[in-house]
Scaffold this motif. Structure first.
Motif, PDB file in Angstrom:
ATOM      1  N   ALA A  64      32.051 -18.128  37.272  1.00 18.72           N
ATOM      2  CA  ALA A  64      32.544 -19.222  36.030  1.00 18.72           C
ATOM      3  C   ALA A  64      34.024 -19.270  35.805  1.00 18.72           C
ATOM      4  O   ALA A  64      34.467 -20.066  35.054  1.00 18.72           O
ATOM      5  CB  ALA A  64      31.851 -18.311  34.607  1.00 18.72           C
ATOM      6  N   LEU A  65      34.805 -18.621  36.743  1.00 19.16           N
ATOM      7  CA  LEU A  65      36.202 -18.688  36.753  1.00 19.16           C
ATOM      8  C   LEU A  65      36.758 -19.733  37.761  1.00 19.16           C
ATOM      9  O   LEU A  65      37.733 -20.480  37.478  1.00 19.16           O
ATOM     10  CB  LEU A  65      36.810 -17.550  36.910  1.00 19.16           C
ATOM     11  N   PHE A  66      35.965 -19.737  38.998  1.00 21.02           N
ATOM     12  CA  PHE A  66      36.423 -20.679  40.030  1.00 21.02           C
ATOM     13  C   PHE A  66      35.294 -21.571  40.594  1.00 21.02           C
ATOM     14  O   PHE A  66      34.166 -21.266  40.374  1.00 21.02           O
ATOM     15  CB  PHE A  66      36.966 -19.740  41.270  1.00 21.02           C
ATOM     16  N   PRO A  67      35.495 -22.821  40.995  1.00 18.50           N
ATOM     17  CA  PRO A  67      34.387 -23.803  41.247  1.00 18.50           C
ATOM     18  C   PRO A  67      33.459 -23.134  42.310  1.00 18.50           C
ATOM     19  O   PRO A  67      34.079 -22.616  43.320  1.00 18.50           O
ATOM     20  CB  PRO A  67      35.331 -24.958  41.666  1.00 18.50           C
ATOM     21  N   LYS A 203      29.438 -16.668  23.581  1.00 17.07           N
ATOM     22  CA  LYS A 203      30.651 -17.384  23.049  1.00 17.07           C
ATOM     23  C   LYS A 203      32.016 -17.039  23.448  1.00 17.07           C
ATOM     24  O   LYS A 203      32.762 -17.586  22.944  1.00 17.07           O
ATOM     25  CB  LYS A 203      30.491 -17.322  21.481  1.00 17.07           C
ATOM     26  N   GLY A 204      31.952 -16.114  24.473  1.00 13.48           N
ATOM     27  CA  GLY A 204      33.287 -15.427  24.652  1.00 13.48           C
ATOM     28  C   GLY A 204      34.186 -16.334  25.682  1.00 13.48           C
ATOM     29  O   GLY A 204      33.587 -17.282  26.437  1.00 13.48           O
ATOM     30  N   ALA A 205      35.348 -16.169  25.846  1.00 11.49           N
ATOM     31  CA  ALA A 205      36.178 -16.882  26.724  1.00 11.49           C
ATOM     32  C   ALA A 205      36.757 -15.472  27.795  1.00 11.49           C
ATOM     33  O   ALA A 205      36.831 -14.330  27.150  1.00 11.49           O
ATOM     34  CB  ALA A 205      37.651 -17.504  26.080  1.00 11.49           C
ATOM     35  N   VAL A 206      37.224 -15.861  28.937  1.00 11.00           N
ATOM     36  CA  VAL A 206      37.788 -14.921  29.793  1.00 11.00           C
ATOM     37  C   VAL A 206      39.406 -14.784  29.734  1.00 11.00           C
ATOM     38  O   VAL A 206      39.803 -15.780  30.159  1.00 11.00           O
ATOM     39  CB  VAL A 206      37.145 -14.958  30.960  1.00 11.00           C
ATOM     40  N   PRO A 207      40.049 -13.747  29.463  1.00  9.95           N
ATOM     41  CA  PRO A 207      41.525 -13.713  29.469  1.00  9.95           C
ATOM     42  C   PRO A 207      41.863 -13.613  30.861  1.00  9.95           C
ATOM     43  O   PRO A 207      41.173 -13.061  31.618  1.00  9.95           O
ATOM     44  CB  PRO A 207      41.660 -12.774  28.759  1.00  9.95           C
ATOM     45  N   ILE A 208      42.748 -14.456  31.281  1.00 10.81           N
ATOM     46  CA  ILE A 208      43.262 -14.301  32.700  1.00 10.81           C
ATOM     47  C   ILE A 208      44.757 -13.779  32.859  1.00 10.81           C
ATOM     48  O   ILE A 208      45.594 -13.872  31.876  1.00 10.81           O
ATOM     49  CB  ILE A 208      43.574 -15.830  33.121  1.00 10.81           C
ATOM     50  N   GLY A 209      44.778 -12.964  33.732  1.00 15.60           N
ATOM     51  CA  GLY A 209      45.967 -12.156  34.151  1.00 15.60           C
ATOM     52  C   GLY A 209      47.159 -13.188  34.245  1.00 15.60           C
ATOM     53  O   GLY A 209      48.002 -12.864  33.381  1.00 15.60           O
ATOM     54  N   ASP A 210      47.198 -13.986  35.181  1.00 15.44           N
ATOM     55  CA  ASP A 210      48.240 -15.023  35.415  1.00 15.44           C
ATOM     56  C   ASP A 210      47.736 -16.343  35.135  1.00 15.44           C
ATOM     57  O   ASP A 210      47.379 -16.717  36.369  1.00 15.44           O
ATOM     58  CB  ASP A 210      49.035 -14.442  36.505  1.00 15.44           C
TER      59      ASP A 210
ATOM     60  N   GLY B  32      39.507 -18.346  31.140  1.00 17.39           N
ATOM     61  CA  GLY B  32      38.233 -18.961  31.646  1.00 17.39           C
ATOM     62  C   GLY B  32      37.049 -19.123  30.790  1.00 17.39           C
ATOM     63  O   GLY B  32      36.875 -18.558  29.488  1.00 17.39           O
ATOM     64  N   GLY B  33      35.951 -19.971  31.209  1.00 15.71           N
ATOM     65  CA  GLY B  33      34.976 -20.033  30.384  1.00 15.71           C
ATOM     66  C   GLY B  33      35.024 -21.448  29.690  1.00 15.71           C
ATOM     67  O   GLY B  33      35.670 -22.389  30.113  1.00 15.71           O
ATOM     68  N   THR B  34      33.940 -21.847  28.711  1.00 12.23           N
ATOM     69  CA  THR B  34      33.955 -23.145  28.085  1.00 12.23           C
ATOM     70  C   THR B  34      34.025 -23.128  26.732  1.00 12.23           C
ATOM     71  O   THR B  34      34.017 -23.985  26.007  1.00 12.23           O
ATOM     72  CB  THR B  34      32.489 -23.866  28.637  1.00 12.23           C
ATOM     73  N   SER B  35      34.280 -21.726  26.271  1.00 12.86           N
ATOM     74  CA  SER B  35      33.917 -21.630  24.550  1.00 12.86           C
ATOM     75  C   SER B  35      35.126 -22.290  23.950  1.00 12.86           C
ATOM     76  O   SER B  35      34.899 -22.334  22.629  1.00 12.86           O
ATOM     77  CB  SER B  35      33.478 -20.338  24.336  1.00 12.86           C
ATOM     78  N   LYS B  36      36.272 -22.591  24.466  1.00 11.37           N
ATOM     79  CA  LYS B  36      37.321 -22.926  23.602  1.00 11.37           C
ATOM     80  C   LYS B  36      37.510 -24.469  24.039  1.00 11.37           C
ATOM     81  O   LYS B  36      38.648 -25.128  23.910  1.00 11.37           O
ATOM     82  CB  LYS B  36      38.811 -22.176  24.056  1.00 11.37           C
ATOM     83  N   SER B  37      36.465 -25.222  24.675  1.00 12.15           N
ATOM     84  CA  SER B  37      36.391 -26.536  24.929  1.00 12.15           C
ATOM     85  C   SER B  37      36.314 -27.370  23.727  1.00 12.15           C
ATOM     86  O   SER B  37      35.658 -27.179  22.813  1.00 12.15           O
ATOM     87  CB  SER B  37      35.504 -26.888  25.913  1.00 12.15           C
ATOM     88  N   ALA B  38      37.304 -28.462  23.631  1.00  7.92           N
ATOM     89  CA  ALA B  38      37.184 -29.448  22.480  1.00  7.92           C
ATOM     90  C   ALA B  38      36.247 -30.539  22.613  1.00  7.92           C
ATOM     91  O   ALA B  38      36.025 -31.317  21.710  1.00  7.92           O
ATOM     92  CB  ALA B  38      38.445 -30.107  22.330  1.00  7.92           C
ATOM     93  N   MET B  39      35.250 -30.412  23.679  1.00  6.36           N
ATOM     94  CA  MET B  39      34.434 -31.348  23.817  1.00  6.36           C
ATOM     95  C   MET B  39      33.148 -30.641  24.632  1.00  6.36           C
ATOM     96  O   MET B  39      33.345 -29.511  24.937  1.00  6.36           O
ATOM     97  CB  MET B  39      34.568 -32.411  24.755  1.00  6.36           C
ATOM     98  N   ARG B  40      31.983 -31.235  24.507  1.00  6.95           N
ATOM     99  CA  ARG B  40      30.839 -30.501  25.116  1.00  6.95           C
ATOM    100  C   ARG B  40      29.903 -31.293  25.914  1.00  6.95           C
ATOM    101  O   ARG B  40      29.654 -32.659  25.560  1.00  6.95           O
ATOM    102  CB  ARG B  40      30.085 -29.575  24.151  1.00  6.95           C
TER     103      ARG B  40
END
Lengths: 575, 146
Positions: A64-67, A203-210, B32-40
């Motif tokens: 889920a972080l890279f295509p 519902k989470g987002a993943v913090p990224i190092g850099d 990373g992820g989609t949960s902070k996206s302003a569209m869906r």
């Protein structure tokens, strides 16, 4: 940094989250981490369908972080082979697990009543599935996606059809629209736990190092996936491009591996599907390539009335129910695939098993007394649909047995010499030569995806490669795939994810994995899998090739018994 | 002054890869992820491959701003809204009032995620489903509410 493992016990109905950063620090993620979990919690000593048998899912640092890092790894003990069960699926599962913050999921125990597992973030719940136990795999998805409690969420749904409920070792688990944990009977493992489905959201987002470096690497990967042409084959025709490509080199298994060319290949080619029945491409979550091919099957059921269903197709189902059963049109193939999808069987195993049954019927190994009057003939779509109906409804012992797979049926009824199975697993669609066969007998999951054997065979058509070198390439590739499957990327993007960009991408996430460390992880993971297989009774000394394979011409000629023995010897040495 | 408005111009070409939502979260938030996206983008049940895409309409008189009891959401120049986090009381009235369910909700911080119509999602869509258009004349495309 990945760390969270969710343990769900269906017997007690309890859950816990274990913080295990070390697991991911040492084993990266995906298949390596799952193999370690299997080593810790797996039970090679008990029935694969016993409640204690764990079902393990894992994602990796790239998920889920890279295509195109879209796959989820599942490990279990296979009810089909009795040894290592491993299957990978795309869809939205990896993305949803990432949103939930869960890096691995270990399901043990068995419920008394049908249930489904609902995971939302780090919270889990066991819900009753009594009202939809018995429903088809596609219906189950519709039901859960419509459920008020999950409406509006970016939800991933893994579920089984009736085949899994009946504990068929050919049962798969379907993920979202049309991706599958197809092989080795994961569906039966879920069925044995009375687990109809797993619904995951978060519902989470993943913090990224850099973040800056991350965006930079991301953009380069995105460009390569979308614009470089490296994934064009998958983006356009998709895997069905293989139909004509393999037919041209005599490597397209036809009518139970009797020959490598199919006279009607142009009628069921990827090009023909695209022209006649394809309506759309779709994608797994976070894959801008979008290789999923969707066809529409339109059938007239009454005067002036039609029904229409959408069916996803790929090369392997086209081979397994198309060339293997000699079906000569997209509609015929789609009808059979749709029937298989509803029950939730692995189309590759089921197609091969029907091909065995047909050869057994045509050669007199079985007769109308077994089939209760049904004539199984290559090319007869109606007969195959009827056979599938009888298997699903359990009409007659022979049909009930068919969903046990090719190995089981040939042991019971005969015809073992033309029973296409390696380590009890029905093969993929490659009649390219000895390297492909090597993948099936030595591969940790007896899969054409364990290494690029079929591709080495195709290289041999253009250049000479010494035997030792072929085997060395195979072992090296098997190891490297352990790394790719730990990251976890889709193998279709394996060309895009070269060594340098993998190391750099890991660095942007704050993960120190130089190339030599990655390679060591690959070697160790492969060995760990063989150790687990050995604990289940598997040995590379006892591999077998169906006799028929020595009489059929492959793309690279006949398969030679002595040379195969030599290859195996070299393989064991290189390992 | 021409105003940029994010629009869905080719909904039928969507393959459901979610690259747009990932881009929004990544490019604007560094996450990373989609949960902070302003569209869906959402998948519909039952019909394989049917996706619905909801993007902010950049209303000149936004319902969401009107619904905000504290004035935390204010109409932005040219339309759409801006959020003053300090004034937000996390009531969710803004999201509930958006008839096209385009205004997204940050489940972690319990605040709305207004779209700034920057076009990052457009840039990462592999199939030209989205476009950043100039607001002039009648609305183009097949609309945002489908």
């Amino acid at each position: 940094m990945q760390s969270k493992v969710m343990f769900a016990d269906l017997t007690t109905g309890t859950f816990r989250i274990e913080e295990d950063p070390r697991l991911f620090r040492d084993f990266l993620g995906g298949t390596a981490a799952a193999t370690e979990l299997l080593t810790r919690h797996g039970r090679p000593d008990i029935d694969p369908l016993a409640p204690e048998a764990p079902l393990i899912f894992a994602i990796g640092p790239f998920s889920a972080l890279f295509p195109a890092a879209t796959k989820t790894i599942a490990l279990f003990r296979s009810p089909l082979t009795g040894e290592l069960g491993e299957s990978h699926a795309g869809g939205r599962l990896a993305s949803a697990l990432r949103d939930a913050g869960i890096d691995a999921l270990v399901v043990t125990g068995a419920s008394k009543r049908p249930v489904y597992l609902k995971i939302d973030g780090l919270q889990a719940d066991i819900r009753s599935a009594r009202t939809f136990w018995g429903q088809s795999a596609p219906a189950t998805e519709r039901i859960l996606r419509e459920a008020a409690e999950t409406r509006g969420r970016k939800l991933s749904i893994v579920r089984i059809g009736p085949a899994g409920e009946r504990l068929s070792p050919l049962a798969c688990a379907t993920v979202d629209g049309s991706r599958h944990f197809g092989r080795l009977g994961l569906g039966a493992v879920m069925g044995s736990k009375k687990l109809k489905a797993i619904a995951v959201s978060g519902k989470g987002a993943v913090p990224i190092g850099d973040a800056k470096a991350y965006r930079n690497v991301y953009d380069r990967l995105y460009e390569r996936v979308v614009r470089s042409g490296e994934m064009r084959k998958y983006h356009e025709l998709g895997t069905p491009a293989n139909v004509l490509a393999l037919n041209a080199i005599g490597g397209l298994p036809t009518r139970n591996f009797s020959q490598g060319t199919f006279e009607n290949a142009p009628l069921i080619s990827g090009e023909a599907f695209l022209r006649d029945v394809n309506v759309q491409h779709t994608a797994c979550a976070h894959c801008p390539c979008g290789c999923i091919q969707i066809a529409e099957l339109r059938e007239k059921f009454a005067p002036a009335h039609y029904s229409t269903v959408r069916v996803s197709y790929d090369y392997e189902p086209i081979f397994a129910v198309g060339t293997q059963l000699s079906l000569s049109g997209p509609d015929e193939i789609l009808k059979v695939i749709a029937s298989i999808e509803k029950q939730g069987w692995d189309s590759m195993s089921m197609g091969n098993t029907l091909a065995w049954a047909t050869e057994a019927f045509l050669s007199g190994v079985i007769g109308e007394s077994e089939t209760n009057g049904l004539c199984l003939c290559f090319g007869d779509t109606k007969a195959y649909l009827e056979a599938l109906r009888r298997i699903a409804s359990g009409e007659g012992e022979f049909f009930r047995d068919l969903e046990m797979g090719t190995a089981f049926c040939s042991e019971k009824y005969g015809g073992a010499d033309f029973a296409m199975q390696y380590g009890r697993v029905e093969p993929a669609g490659y009649l390219t030569g000895e390297n492909a066969v090597m993948s099936w007998i030595t591969g940790v999951r007896h899969s054409h995806l364990d290494d690029f054997g079929y591709s080495i065979d195709q290289k041999l058509l253009l250049q000479e490669i010494p035997l030792e070198e072929q085997v060395r390439m195979q072992v090296e590739d098997a190891r490297w795939r352990m790394v790719l499957n730990s990251l976890v990327i889709c193998l279709f993007a394996r060309g895009v994810y070269d060594n340098d960009i993998i190391v750099e991408a890991l660095g942007t996430l704050g993960l120190e994995w130089p190339l030599d460390r990655l390679k060591r992880l690959g070697e160790e993971t492969l060995r760990a899998k063989y150790r687990w297989k050995a604990a289940c009774g598997f040995s590379l000394d006892n591999t077998a090739i169906p006799e028929k394979m020595f009489r059929v011409k492959t793309s690279t000629g006949l398969i030679d018994r002595d040379r195969m023995a030599r290859r195996l010897e070299l393989y064991c040495k290189d390992l | 002054m021409s105003v940029k408005v994010l629009r869905v111009i080719n909904r039928d070409r969507c393959i459901g890869c979610y690259s747009c939502m990932y881009a929004c979260t990544r490019q604007l938030r560094g996450l990373g992820g989609t949960s902070k996206s302003a569209m869906r983008v959402r998948a519909y049940s039952g019909v394989e491959g049917t996706f619905s895409i909801r993007v902010c309409a950049r209303c000149e008189e936004p319902d969401c701003a009107e619904a905000c009891p504290t004035g935390a959401l204010k109409t932005a120049p040219g339309g759409g809204v801006l959020l003053n986090r300090e004034k937000c009381i996390h009531c969710g009235a803004c999201v509930k009032t958006c008839a096209i369910t385009a205004l997204q909700w940050d489940e972690e911080e319990k605040i709305p995620i207004p779209c700034i119509h920057c076009g990052q999602c457009v840039r990462y869509c592999p199939n030209g489903v989205l476009a950043l258009t100039d607001r002039q004349g009648p609305k183009e495309g097949d609309g945002h509410a489908k």
